[in-house]
Design an enzyme around this catalytic site. Structure first.
Site, PDB file in Angstrom:
ATOM      1  N   HIS A 120       0.349  -1.145   0.661  1.00 34.83           N
ATOM      2  CA  HIS A 120       0.048   0.069  -0.017  1.00 34.83           C
ATOM      3  C   HIS A 120       1.032   0.894  -0.023  1.00 34.83           C
ATOM      4  CE1 HIS A 120      -3.776   2.051   1.084  1.00 34.83           C
ATOM      5  NE2 HIS A 120      -3.437   2.850   1.190  1.00 34.83           N
ATOM      6  N   ASP A 156      -7.373  -2.014   3.600  1.00 28.78           N
ATOM      7  CA  ASP A 156      -6.091  -1.806   3.951  1.00 28.78           C
ATOM      8  C   ASP A 156      -5.996  -1.697   5.805  1.00 28.78           C
ATOM      9  OD1 ASP A 156      -6.242  -1.437   1.938  1.00 28.78           O
ATOM     10  OD2 ASP A 156      -6.727   0.578   1.269  1.00 28.78           O
ATOM     11  N   CYS A 732       2.513  42.837 -65.558  1.00 29.06           N
ATOM     12  CA  CYS A 732       2.030  44.533 -65.395  1.00 29.06           C
ATOM     13  C   CYS A 732       3.634  44.624 -66.609  1.00 29.06           C
ATOM     14  CB  CYS A 732       2.938  44.796 -64.232  1.00 29.06           C
ATOM     15  SG  CYS A 732       4.773  43.910 -63.686  1.00 29.06           S
TER      16      CYS A 732
END
Length: 927
Positions: A120, A156, A732
């Site tokens: 744990h 637990d 152009c």
């Protein structure tokens, strides 16, 4: 109860052990138990996740240990008989439960001779429950630890066998305490505990209820909701405790940079990750996010999201998950981000394959770009494994959070490669964009403004709708810059010029960046040409050669000029008895604005910007509103090339708003414009009235082409057609009027019409197409009107003059003859594929030159004759910036280009173009 531990001793006997659990943690325990001489007689784990087997099952199978996989051990609270019988068959003496997520019946727990021990990750009895590591941080504990206990029917609560404790700081996260302590020490602790059981030295210390806590699991939504009334430290603890999963959660109203969308009934879910206490004493400035429950708005800044708790404590958040998508906190308002693909080297491609194999080994599934690491079942230990294994194939240090931020395989390998490269020149570019399958390739381009090195939305939210001229379908919408966006871009350019890297690097380094940019354009030339084609109607093959090809040449030419821009020493009178030295310096002007036309989108950008950047300036550029896509793709390549942020800014928009704001901006010191004479007058006026900024103008034209009777007829016909029809007449310097000697007029006309009928008109992406659509509908309508007026005035329409009956803006190449000098079409520019032919007599050369010069335009001109004297006289007397003799349209990056009279002033290309973007400073020294 204080933690207890005893020195680890070698086992005096071997135990028969059943391991019940899963994960890499359990697999490591398995290996350590075997190393200590114990016999693992059975492994009991979970079912496979898809095709992915749990690591414990894998390691057990490799060692010949029986493996049992159960969905559950019991039904309706009772052990499943067949499961229990299988378990008993292994005849274990001890059960070891490392990270076991299943509920194990007491029949199984108590069955072995030595019963069961369990791991744990907390110091029991504190933080009983499934989320103990998280709660250790959420409660602000200064100590963390682990327990090995004897399993019982409580949760637990069984007697303690062994405990270990470790320090926990305010900066720790779930990952840091797990990786530093709970994982490596936990594995060793379980092995020690088994040895203690084998040696008969394992204690059973009953847990006290003093200080005991039972904390709920965090899978329920209410357990990870942030309560903003808590203190700043409590908020920090809560957020970092939920850092790996599921994230600390809150909800806000939808909002933009401008504020909350008050009319929206929906909420946006946000999860917070990467919290740290903020130690800065100054107030941050930035965009604000309003979070319900906080007294002050949160501030977005370069380092994340700064939150001020109601007690005044500040915390900084690094990452957010917004409606399920993980982002860096500073990118909150950059919604719907798309990341472009990286250009990978062969070595990087090999790394991708190696990384894919690592992912496959960890996840046990087939991997594609969209495979999500965590959705495929990976856990915290898999993150550790991935980080470590990647180190074996590439020299890069990854952090766990790199994985959490880049969970798909594609995001992961791109992030890793970028870290490996380590340079800003190779940063990944993020933008909203469009990806198309077109011209047998994938093309992708941004649709946002490019300001200060980032793609961003327009301040106003307005967009330009772009139409493909070949079929009239909508390509996409592009953000349209407001005056405020122009101001942001100009200020970014000014900062880059005055404070940024651009002003600090040497001229040679600047050239290296421009060379790299040219190389990237070369690598992407097919994509750029395709984008140019669908956006402007340019024929793909012409776009590849001229639109893009000459652009690349331009960048390389001016990159070479960067370290060759020099001043001079000037002899002046001395101040006797002293002497003087005068020198001149060529310096960049500063922030330059560029406005380019729609006929050659990328090439006009390159003609102006390459000289501008080579001279050391920074730039804000507005491309034509009808075709800005190659300019935006170019911006992406600038980032790839390592052009520092703020040096190049691209802001699509309308001329009346964006263009006007740029020409009027007081911080812009030079404006370069190519477009119509009418707009040029407005630009020049704005430049004068704003701050007398320097200006160069390349404007309209009505260029004459004179063809004498002694010409090479084949060449004259071929070049005469090209002088008008090249690039659909959207040129152009197109020959606006042809003067053909009367003795060859009819033959010239016959051959021109004959060849014109052969011109292949159609899809510009088709390799056989010679003539594509006009750029946009308004221009095509203007050409139709031009032809109608010519016919009305009495000119003879020999061929064409109308729109082609098909989708798209296709206009027939057109030929007019019998055009007299007083006709409107003889004076005005069509800017389209319309040939205007007039007769002349070569017996009076001065007269044809007078007629050719009888226009307010003076951009280009041409003459075809074998008589060198005649050609040179023409070149001397014609009033035009460019003269072509026995050729036409022959421009080169080294040859200056520009017009006279109302065709403008200033030069593009050649060394002279640099002078447009430089200022001369005179320095006099007395000694």
């Amino acid at each position: 109860m204080p933690p207890i531990a005893v020195p680890n001793e070698a086992p005096k006997k071997s135990l028969r052990i059943a391991i019940i659990g899963q994960s890499t943690f359990a697999a490591e325990v398995f290996k350590l138990l075997l190393k200590d001489g114990h016999q693992v007689v059975g492994v009991f784990t979970v079912l496979d996740k898809g095709n992915r087997e749990d690591p414990l099952a894998t390691i057990a199978s490799q060692n010949g240990t029986p493996v049992f996989k159960y969905k559950s051990w019991r039904i309706k609270g009772k052990v499943i008989p067949e499961v229990f019988e299988e378990y008993k068959s292994v005849q274990a003496e001890l059960n070891v439960l490392p990270f076991c997520t299943q509920f194990i019946p007491m029949e199984v727990i108590l069955y072995p001779q030595y019963q069961s021990i369990c791991y744990h990750p907390s110091i029991l009895p504190r933080h009983r429950g499934a989320s103990s590591i998280n709660w250790t941080l959420m409660e602000g504990d200064s100590t963390c630890g682990l327990s090995i206990f004897w399993a019982d029917d409580g949760l637990d609560t069984g007697p303690i066998l062994l405990q270990k404790s470790f320090p926990c700081t305010i900066d720790d996260t779930v990952d840091t305490i797990y990786n530093k302590y709970l994982y490596p020490e936990g594995i060793k602790a379980l092995a020690e505990s088994v040895n203690m059981v084998a040696n008969g030295t394992a204690p059973r210390i009953e847990q006290t209820e003093e200080g005991a806590t039972y904390d709920p699991a965090l899978f329920k939504p209410e357990t990870h909701q942030i309560v903003w009334s808590k203190s700043g430290v409590e908020l920090h603890n809560f957020i970092r405790g939920l850092d790996s999963s599921p994230g600390a959660t809150t909800f806000i109203k939808p909002q933009t940079i401008d504020g909350v969308e008050s009319d929206s009934d929906t909420n946006v879910e946000i999860k917070f990750f990467g919290s740290s206490l903020w130690e800065g004493e100054y107030e941050m400035e930035g965009d604000q996010i309003l979070i319900p429950g906080l007294n002050k708005p949160a501030i977005i800044h370069e380092g994340g999201l700064l939150i001020t708790a109601n007690d005044g404590v500040k915390i900084n958040i690094q990452r957010l998950k917004v409606n399920g998508k993980m982002i860096n906190a500073q990118n909150f308002f950059k919604a719907n981000e798309n990341k472009i693909a990286l250009e990978l080297t062969e070595e990087e491609k090999q790394f991708v394959e190696n990384a894919k194999n690592i992912w496959k080994a960890i996840l046990r599934i087939e991997i594609d770009d969209n495979t999500d690491f965590f959705e495929s079942g990976a856990g915290s230990m898999d993150v550790v494994r991935l980080v470590e294994e990647i180190k074996d194939v590439i020299t890069v240090e990854l952090q766990n959070e790199d994985i959490y931020m880049n969970t798909t395989f594609e995001d992961f390998y791109k992030m890793t490669i970028l870290k490996f490269r380590g340079g800003s020149a190779n940063q990944e570019i993020i933008y909203q964009g469009v990806e198309l399958d077109v011209n047998k390739m994938k093309v992708k381009f941004p649709t946002q403004l490019f300001i200060d090195g980032e793609f961003v939305d327009a301040d106003s939210g307005k967009c330009l709708t772009l139409v493909n001229p070949s079929d009239e379908t909508v390509i996409c919408k592009v953000q349209s810059a407001s005056a405020r966006d122009v101001d942001k871009a100009v200020k970014a350019a000014q900062k880059a010029f005055e404070e940024g890297e651009w002003s600090k690097i040497s001229a040679r380094e600047r050239g290296q960046i421009l060379f790299k940019l040219a190389d990237l354009m070369e690598q992407h030339k097919e994509e750029l040409a395709t984008i140019e084609s669908i956006d402007s109607g340019a024929v793909y093959t012409l776009a590849l050669k001229t639109h893009v090809g000459m652009s690349i040449e331009t960048w390389r030419y001016f990159a070479g000029w960067c370290d060759k821009i020099q001043g001079a020493t000037v002899p002046i009178n001395h101040a006797r008895p002293n002497r003087n030295l005068t020198l001149t310096k060529k310096e960049p002007i500063g922030v330059c604005g560029l406005i380019t036309p729609w006929n050659y989108p990328l090439m006009m950008l390159s003609w102006k910007m390459a000289a501008c950047l080579a001279a050391g300036n920074t730039v804000v550029m507005k491309p034509a509103a009808v075709c800005p896509l190659t300019a935006l793709k170019f911006a992406e390549l600038c980032v790839r090339a390592g052009v520092p942020r703020g040096v190049v800014n691209i802001i699509p928009g309308s001329g009346t708003v964006t263009g006007q704001a740029l020409s009027e901006h007081p911080l812009v010191r030079k404006l370069g414009f190519t477009g119509s004479t009418e707009v040029g007058r407005t630009i020049m006026k704005s430049c004068a009235e704003s701050n007398m900024k320097k200006v160069s103008l390349e404007l309209g034209g009505k260029s004459p082409l004179v063809i004498f009777e002694d010409c090479d007829m084949d060449k004259a016909v071929r070049n005469g057609m090209a002088s008008v029809f090249f690039n659909k007449g959207e040129n152009c310097i197109a020959a606006g009027r042809l003067f053909v000697e009367e003795s060859i007029h009819d033959e010239f006309l016959r051959r021109v019409v004959q060849e014109t009928t052969k011109i292949n008109i159609g899809d510009p992406l088709n390799r056989g197409t010679a003539h594509g659509p006009q750029n946009h509908k308004a221009h095509m309508d203007k050409l139709i009107e031009f032809c109608e007026r010519g016919v009305k005035e009495g000119a003879k329409l020999v061929y064409g003059g109308k729109r082609i009956n098909r989708p798209g803006y296709f206009f027939e190449p057109t030929v007019f003859t019998n055009v007299t000098d007083d006709m409107w079409i003889a004076k005005e520019e069509s800017f389209g594929p319309i040939m205007i032919i007039s007769k002349f007599s070569s017996k009076n050369m001065d007269d044809v030159i007078r007629r050719a010069n009888n226009t307010e335009y003076g951009l280009a001109s041409g003459v075809f004759t074998k008589d060198v004297s005649r050609a040179l006289q023409f070149a001397e007397k014609i009033d035009a910036g460019t003269v072509f003799i026995n050729t036409y349209n022959k421009t080169d990056v080294a040859a200056p280009f520009g017009g006279f009279k109302q065709s403008g002033f200033g030069k593009d290309l050649g060394q002279e173009a640099l002078n447009e973007y430089l200022k001369t400073k005179t320095v006099t020294i007395e000694y």
